[in-house]
Design an enzyme around this catalytic site. Structure first.
Site, PDB file in Angstrom:
ATOM      1  N   GLU A 157      43.421  21.393  76.911  1.00 43.36           N
ATOM      2  CA  GLU A 157      42.058  21.360  76.365  1.00 43.36           C
ATOM      3  C   GLU A 157      41.191  20.645  77.383  1.00 43.36           C
ATOM      4  O   GLU A 157      41.389  19.467  77.653  1.00 43.36           O
ATOM      5  CB  GLU A 157      42.007  20.631  75.029  1.00 43.36           C
ATOM      6  CG  GLU A 157      40.611  20.608  74.430  1.00 43.36           C
ATOM      7  CD  GLU A 157      40.437  19.532  73.381  1.00 43.36           C
ATOM      8  OE1 GLU A 157      39.413  18.811  73.447  1.00 43.36           O
ATOM      9  OE2 GLU A 157      41.324  19.390  72.527  1.00 43.36           O
ATOM     10  N   CYS A 176      34.726  16.192  72.301  1.00 44.95           N
ATOM     11  CA  CYS A 176      34.856  17.424  73.078  1.00 44.95           C
ATOM     12  C   CYS A 176      34.221  18.596  72.367  1.00 44.95           C
ATOM     13  O   CYS A 176      33.951  19.634  72.992  1.00 44.95           O
ATOM     14  CB  CYS A 176      36.324  17.708  73.374  1.00 44.95           C
ATOM     15  SG  CYS A 176      37.361  17.754  71.894  1.00 44.95           S
TER      16      CYS A 176
END
Length: 520
Positions: A257, A296
């Site tokens: 990620e 994020c």
């Protein structure tokens, strides 16, 4: 007395290292804890995790491992007040923002404990039904999922020291795979304390949970072919991980990620005064300020009809004017600090970069702070930039500033709005706010190919929708392209990363002897 975050490997706490890195309070600069240098005897520790931890976990059924997750959650719940104190001090977050991390971790653990319990007393998971391979129908093929016979190494980012651990560890442990966690050193205290509490409680078998808090030097070198690796962080570091020998030679499975320039779209129908308009403004402000924008999944690009650009800018600015920034221990503060002065500098540099292409609409860089020294505190007030012609921009679609920063971007029509969202080159999440259900569905389907999650918000779900940036364990988390190409969570889907699919070819009688099979 200062806390030293010792590594826990091979079923024991390693001595304090002579090399020490200070973890500080990002508001006051006070040293809170220390983490050491490279971990000792990693290869032996990894073997212990695989052999002792992995064997013990695999000997249990899925239901038994689910019960262990419930026990872990109880240990953490009993110590939650301490976790809040650590989070506020080390991450600089308000109590409400600390809850996003801590309560999110507990909720995810509880979710997987309950979900795992539904698998019951099975030791093998099946993939579909058996398929006949012979003319007489006796010789058949049954696909099954088997837990990987290695360990799971997690290298995590600084922004979620609690949730970042357990959203990965819960499905791994449920799968029967031991865990080694490497938290980002700057906020590792909370992760370390949680691991310490679980280890001391003795609810997991030896070798099932390990932690490295200091240097990451040599961390990947002892990985073997059956291990898995999950990384959350920068795209640059992700590229180095993908080129490591463990990945290129041993085919260690990797989940990444990375960066994500997420977007939120205001539908063409959402005019000022409409419920969809108000929901959009509220969500944008929340995403800019929650955990000081250090998520994020935060909204980095706010895509709005060109005709509503000024109205959205004014509405957002009005709400941001009420956000007090400073010391999270002060009850009047709504938003705390970034995690470090290094991050503070990076956010200021990023704002300057965006300002080379977009206009500063709300500049929070020199705002007054509450109960904090601006020369020491890593505090940046919310900053909103604007670019009326979204198609003319490049930097705003490519550069992520990891802080309380978002760019308002104008679009001409619905087709351009979707096209601009795609220019993020792959994102974790996009959200769309509109009262037009048909357009929401169509736009959502068009964005699905470049986003891990698409949050479609109409007024009828305005009060119950879970939020643009909130990662729920029921839905997958990850995204294609620049977002890393990874995938986590999503209910039982997350167990797939920790299993290998294999075809058992045998007599139907032999396959029946497998007993009942669980299912993903």
């Amino acid at each position: 007395m200062s806390v030293f975050l010792r590594n826990y490997l091979g079923g024991q706490w390693q001595p304090e290292s002579r090399t020490a890195h200070a973890l500080v309070n990002p508001v006051s600069g006070e040293a809170l804890a220390f983490a050491g240098g490279p971990a000792e005897n990693l290869a032996a520790a990894y073997e212990f995790a695989r052999n002792a931890g992995g064997s013990a976990l695999r000997a249990m059924s899925y239901g038994q491992r689910a019960a262990i997750l419930a026990d872990v959650m109880k240990v953490l719940q009993a110590n939650r007040d301490t976790y809040y104190d650590i989070s506020i001090a080390n991450s600089g977050t308000t109590k409400a923002d600390s809850a996003v991390d801590i309560e999110g971790a507990l909720y995810t653990l509880g979710y997987y404990a309950k979900l795992g319990a539904t698998l019951g007393d099975v030791h093998t998971l099946g993939d579909g039904t058996s398929t006949v391979l012979s003319k007489d129908g006796l010789f058949q093929s049954q696909h099954v999922y088997a837990p990987v016979r290695g360990l799971a190494l997690f290298i995590n980012a600084f922004n979620f020291p609690a949730w970042g651990l357990w959203e990965k560890a819960a499905p791994a442990l449920l799968s029967g795979v031991p865990v080694v966690i490497k938290p980002a050193t700057v906020t590792a205290w909370l992760t370390h304390r949680m691991v310490e509490d679980v280890v001391n409680a003795g609810v997991l078998p030896p070798g099932a949970l390990s932690i490295v808090c200091g240097s990451s030097a040599g961390l990947l070198d002892p990985l073997q072919p059956f291990d898995v690796l999950s990384f959350t962080g920068s795209a640059d570091t992700a590229a180095k991980i993908r080129s490591h020998d463990a990945v290129t030679r041993h085919s260690v499975r990797v989940n990444i990620e990375a960066d994500s320039v997420n977007s939120a779209l205001l539908g063409p129908d959402a005019v000022p005064g409409s419920e969809a308009f108000d929901l959009y403004v509220k969500e944008l402000v929340r995403e800019m300020t929650t955990k000081s924008g250090q998520r994020c999944t935060a909204i980095r690009r706010a895509l709005v009809p060109a005709a509503q650009f000024d109205a959205v800018a004014e509405a957002v600015a009005a709400k941001l004017s009420g956000i007090t920034v400073g010391n999270p221990r002060n009850d009047t503060v709504r938003m705390g600090s970034l995690v470090s002065r290094e991050q503070y500098d990076a956010v200021h540099t990023g704002i300057e970069k965006l300002a080379g292409e977009a206009q500063l609409l709300v500049d929070g860089r020199n705002s007054a702070l509450v109960d904090a020294d601006p020369a020491l505190a890593a505090c940046v007030a919310p900053t909103l930039l604007g670019l009326r012609d979204g198609a003319s921009g490049t930097t705003v679609h490519e550069h992520e500033v990891f802080g309380p920063v978002s760019t308002l971007i104008g679009y001409r029509d619905a087709d351009e709005a979707v096209a601009l969202a795609h220019r993020g080159q792959g994102s974790l999440v996009a959200s769309i706010f509109s009262a037009d259900h048909a357009w929401l569905a169509r736009a959502g389907a068009e964005l699905a190919g470049s986003h891990g999650r698409v949050n479609l918000v109409s007024p009828d779900v305005g009060k119950t929708q879970t939020g643009h940036g909130n990662v729920m364990p029921q839905s997958i988390h990850g995204g294609p392209g620049r977002a890393g190409g990874g995938e986590e969570l999503g209910g039982l889907r997350s167990l797939g990363f920790y299993h290998r699919r294999s075809a058992l070819q045998a007599s139907a009688t032999t396959l029946d002897a497998l007993g009942p099979l669980g299912s993903l």
